[in-house]
Motif scaffolding. Structure first.
Motif, PDB file in Angstrom:
ATOM      1  N   PHE A 394       0.824  -1.211   0.000  1.00 19.40           N
ATOM      2  CA  PHE A 394       0.000   0.000   0.000  1.00 19.40           C
ATOM      3  C   PHE A 394       0.861   1.265   0.000  1.00 19.40           C
ATOM      4  N   LEU A 395       1.878   1.272   0.848  1.00 20.94           N
ATOM      5  CA  LEU A 395       2.632   2.498   1.106  1.00 20.94           C
ATOM      6  C   LEU A 395       3.403   2.983  -0.111  1.00 20.94           C
ATOM      7  N   GLY A 508       5.532   8.556   2.655  1.00 18.35           N
ATOM      8  CA  GLY A 508       5.099   7.743   1.524  1.00 18.35           C
ATOM      9  C   GLY A 508       6.230   7.409   0.574  1.00 18.35           C
ATOM     10  N   LYS A 509       7.474   7.537   1.031  1.00 20.04           N
ATOM     11  CA  LYS A 509       8.643   7.298   0.187  1.00 20.04           C
ATOM     12  C   LYS A 509       9.525   6.216   0.792  1.00 20.04           C
ATOM     13  N   ARG A 510      10.178   5.433  -0.060  1.00 23.12           N
ATOM     14  CA  ARG A 510      11.128   4.424   0.395  1.00 23.12           C
ATOM     15  C   ARG A 510      12.435   5.083   0.823  1.00 23.12           C
ATOM     16  N   ASN A 515      15.525   8.876  -4.537  1.00 20.36           N
ATOM     17  CA  ASN A 515      16.190   9.866  -5.377  1.00 20.36           C
ATOM     18  C   ASN A 515      15.200  10.950  -5.760  1.00 20.36           C
ATOM     19  N   ILE A 516      15.384  12.123  -5.203  1.00 21.45           N
ATOM     20  CA  ILE A 516      14.567  13.271  -5.593  1.00 21.45           C
ATOM     21  C   ILE A 516      15.499  14.295  -6.242  1.00 21.45           C
ATOM     22  N   MET A 517      15.571  14.236  -7.576  1.00 18.95           N
ATOM     23  CA  MET A 517      16.407  15.148  -8.335  1.00 18.95           C
ATOM     24  C   MET A 517      17.844  15.124  -7.804  1.00 18.95           C
ATOM     25  N   LEU A 523      16.308   8.698   2.049  1.00 19.06           N
ATOM     26  CA  LEU A 523      15.226   9.431   2.695  1.00 19.06           C
ATOM     27  C   LEU A 523      15.712  10.088   3.987  1.00 19.06           C
ATOM     28  N   LEU A 524      16.599   9.403   4.712  1.00 21.14           N
ATOM     29  CA  LEU A 524      17.110   9.964   5.961  1.00 21.14           C
ATOM     30  C   LEU A 524      17.883  11.255   5.696  1.00 21.14           C
ATOM     31  N   THR A 525      18.718  11.240   4.662  1.00 19.87           N
ATOM     32  CA  THR A 525      19.468  12.447   4.285  1.00 19.87           C
ATOM     33  C   THR A 525      18.504  13.573   3.929  1.00 19.87           C
ATOM     34  N   TYR A 526      17.537  13.250   3.115  1.00 16.43           N
ATOM     35  CA  TYR A 526      16.565  14.240   2.652  1.00 16.43           C
ATOM     36  C   TYR A 526      15.751  14.803   3.821  1.00 16.43           C
ATOM     37  N   ALA A 527      15.298  13.925   4.712  1.00 19.59           N
ATOM     38  CA  ALA A 527      14.515  14.371   5.866  1.00 19.59           C
ATOM     39  C   ALA A 527      15.340  15.284   6.760  1.00 19.59           C
ATOM     40  N   TRP A 528      16.588  14.934   6.956  1.00 14.60           N
ATOM     41  CA  TRP A 528      17.454  15.757   7.814  1.00 14.60           C
ATOM     42  C   TRP A 528      17.692  17.131   7.193  1.00 14.60           C
TER      43      TRP A 528
END
Length: 617
Positions: A394-395, A508-510, A515-517, A523-528
């Protein structure tokens, strides 16, 4: 909680001071509650319930006033818990519970109800057809108060607070989860939790009770608040017993890190007997009933019929253990069957590990193992079927994820946290899961989460807090850095995995293949990065950002970042995580930089599945 008018009416029938001078062996119940669901009297469930009730009083009185156990299986399984007030003697404890066991199924109580609870001055007895051990019940129950007011001219509750609040703070850490004190000047009181609760849940329950006390009972000369999880009581006159010294309960000592050998010959011999159950063996010694659940067996022919001979049409998926199939038994019950891959040495070890562990674990947020089978070189584990498959389905699906609104995501997060807390602190074993990930979170009919796959789990001794392994097996993206790099695992390794999962659920992301651009490797890097720049709102899944409580979602992200901090010592325990998730007022520390690392994959079965990591350079 029952209707306030009913509570008031109930207590108004009590004459002033009546409950103050109740004799410790009085057999008059204070109150009882029954479920609305019922059973037919001449059923297996009633037989199991009778056996359960007949055993609770003697077992509890011999165990310092507390005992919980289950009898039966599937829809006929009965769960029971008995608790005596912490100042009761063994004799008075058993006498009270004997009375409660006979009283609760009477016609005027719960004659054919599938669950019920009855409270006395000196004991409480609770049974159900649903698992409730380790689950804190803050609100249900009832309260009573003395109809006479105190004669103290000033603040009538100053002395009460001075007496009761220290008791509530002290009891959760006590062996019996009981604390009592008092004097003629300040009055007398006690607080107590059922001993299946964690320290954090006991604190939560007692805290909720104390908050409500001043709302309902200010200036009263006596009051009590009781639920299925905890109770508090204050009286202006002495009512406590004075045993010489409460006996100490020795702490439960879980077995060593799992080193088990399941004798295939003994299992096969058991299948030829008339017994419908098998007993597992640990180091060639049979595990006694009070140490382990006996595991029902099922014959291969029944499984072949249920799965259409392991038809590809029935195949649900495949993991490191082997394929998983859906099956339907003759009675219409749906099952999930794990089939050990032939010649899989790793699978054999996981099979042994899972059978030994999960046979001893019971919690509403753990998947339930129903049967085991070893026949014709087939090794099979049969579980309850989860119609909504796993969380990752689902996620990480842009269409299905719409079904995960904020309320469901919140329920899933809290359920996973409670299941993990049970493994770490509240089960008879101290279990480190080591492979917590979205695909190992199964979802039932109501989307309630169930932690699954215990093939890689390990148990700790009572005082053991961490261990090393030369064989690091887990899932890239969910493994804590100290485990991936050095083979060091502990409860904090699971906390890290939970933090990753929490961030995935909110965003909602793995975490893997993120990889966002190309702004971040994970995700941990991006969230931080976003959190550090006060842009946490951008982390929330766009599908829920307009409908969820933003402060609550940001709080969950905050908790997730606390769980994935690089230093394991900085990460909270799961008891603290559950407390933070359940209280919007609990202050959260600022998170430190999360762990960023890359393991060298030497073998994998694809996707986010299990793999080994080479720790050498």
């Amino acid at each position: 909680m029952c209707d306030l008018a009913l509570k008031t009416l109930f207590f108004s029938l009590l004459i002033s001071f009546l409950h103050l001078f109740h004799h410790p062996t009085s057999a008059s119940p204070l109150y009882h509650q029954c479920s609305s669901s019922t059973y037919t009297l001449n059923t297996t469930y009633r037989t199991n319930l009778n056996l359960l009730l007949s055993s609770l009083s003697s077992k509890a009185s011999a165990n310092n006033g507390f005992y919980n156990t289950t009898i039966g299986e599937n829809q006929d399984q009965a769960y029971g818990l008995a608790l005596c007030r912490g100042d009761m003697s063994s004799y008075d404890c058993q006498k009270c519970l004997d009375e409660a066991s006979g009283e609760i199924t009477k016609q005027e109580r719960c004659p054919n109800n599938r669950s019920g609870i009855i409270w006395y001055d000196n004991c409480t007895l609770h049974y159900s057809d649903q698992a409730f051990f380790g689950q804190v019940d803050v609100f249900a129950g009832f309260f009573m108060w003395n109809i006479q007011n105190t004669t103290q001219p000033d603040d009538s509750n100053v002395d009460v607070r001075a007496l009761m609040y220290p008791l509530a703070a002290n009891a959760p850490s006590q062996t019996l989860m009981f604390a009592a004190d008092g004097s003629d000047a300040e009055g007398y009181g006690f607080v107590q939790c059922t001993r299946d609760l964690s320290v954090a849940d006991c604190q939560k329950c007692l805290g909720a009770k104390m908050e409500r006390v001043l709302e309902c009972c200010e200036a009263k000369r006596g009051w009590r608040m009781l639920s299925s999880s905890c109770m508090v009581r204050y009286e202006a006159v002495k009512f406590l017993s004075s045993p010489a010294e409460p006996p100490a309960v020795p702490p439960a000592v879980p077995p060593d890190e799992v080193k088990v050998e399941i004798s295939e010959e003994s299992l096969l011999n058991s299948m030829g007997s008339t017994s419908s159950k098998i007993a597992l063996h640990d180091d060639n010694q049979e595990i006694s009933y009070d140490q382990s659940q006996e595991l029902p067996i099922i014959d291969l022919a029944t499984i072949l019929l249920a799965t259409n001979s392991f038809s590809d049409k029935n195949k649900l998926g495949e993991g490191g253990f082997g394929p998983v199939y859906k099956g339907i038994l003759r009675d219409g019950k749906e099952i999930a069957v794990k089939r050990l891959s032939v010649n899989s040495e790793q699978g054999t070890e996981e099979f042994k590990n899972e059978v030994i562990l999960i046979a001893k674990l019971q919690h509403r947020n753990l998947v339930r193992l129903l049967f085991c089978s070893i026949e014709r070189k087939e090794k099979l584990l049969v579980y309850e079927f989860m119609p909504n498959t796993s969380l990752d389905v689902f996620l990480f699906d842009p269409v299905k994820r719409v079904q995960l609104d904020w309320q469901r995501r919140q329920n899933i997060v809290v359920g996973i946290a409670r299941g993990l807390l049970y493994l770490h602190e509240d089960s008879r074993l101290r279990v480190i899961h080591r492979d917590l990930k979205a695909s190992n979170i199964l979802l039932d009919h109501d989307m309630n989460p169930k932690i699954s796959d215990f093939g890689m789990a390990r148990t700790f001794k009572g005082n053991q807090s961490e261990a090393n392994t030369n064989r690091v097996v887990g899932t890239y993206g969910y493994m804590a850095p100290e485990y991936a790099m050095d083979g060091l695992f502990s409860v904090k390794s699971d906390v890290f995995s939970f933090g990753v999962l929490l961030l995935e659920i909110v965003t909602g992301k793995r975490n893997i293949r993120f990889n966002i651009m190309e702004q971040a490797q994970s995700l941990l890097t991006y969230a931080w990065q976003l959190w550090s720049s006060n842009q946490g709102l951008e982390l929330i899944d766009p599908l829920i950002v307009d409908s969820c409580p933003i402060d609550e979602a940001l709080r969950y992200i905050h908790i997730g970042l606390l769980c994935v901090q690089e230093d394991a010592a900085d990460r909270p325990t799961m008891s603290l995580v559950v407390l933070m998730l359940g209280s919007e007022y609990a202050a959260l520390p600022e998170p430190k930089k999360p762990a960023f690392y890359a393991g060298k994959v030497v073998s994998t079965s694809g996707g986010s599945s299990t793999m080994e990591i080479d720790m050498s350079n």
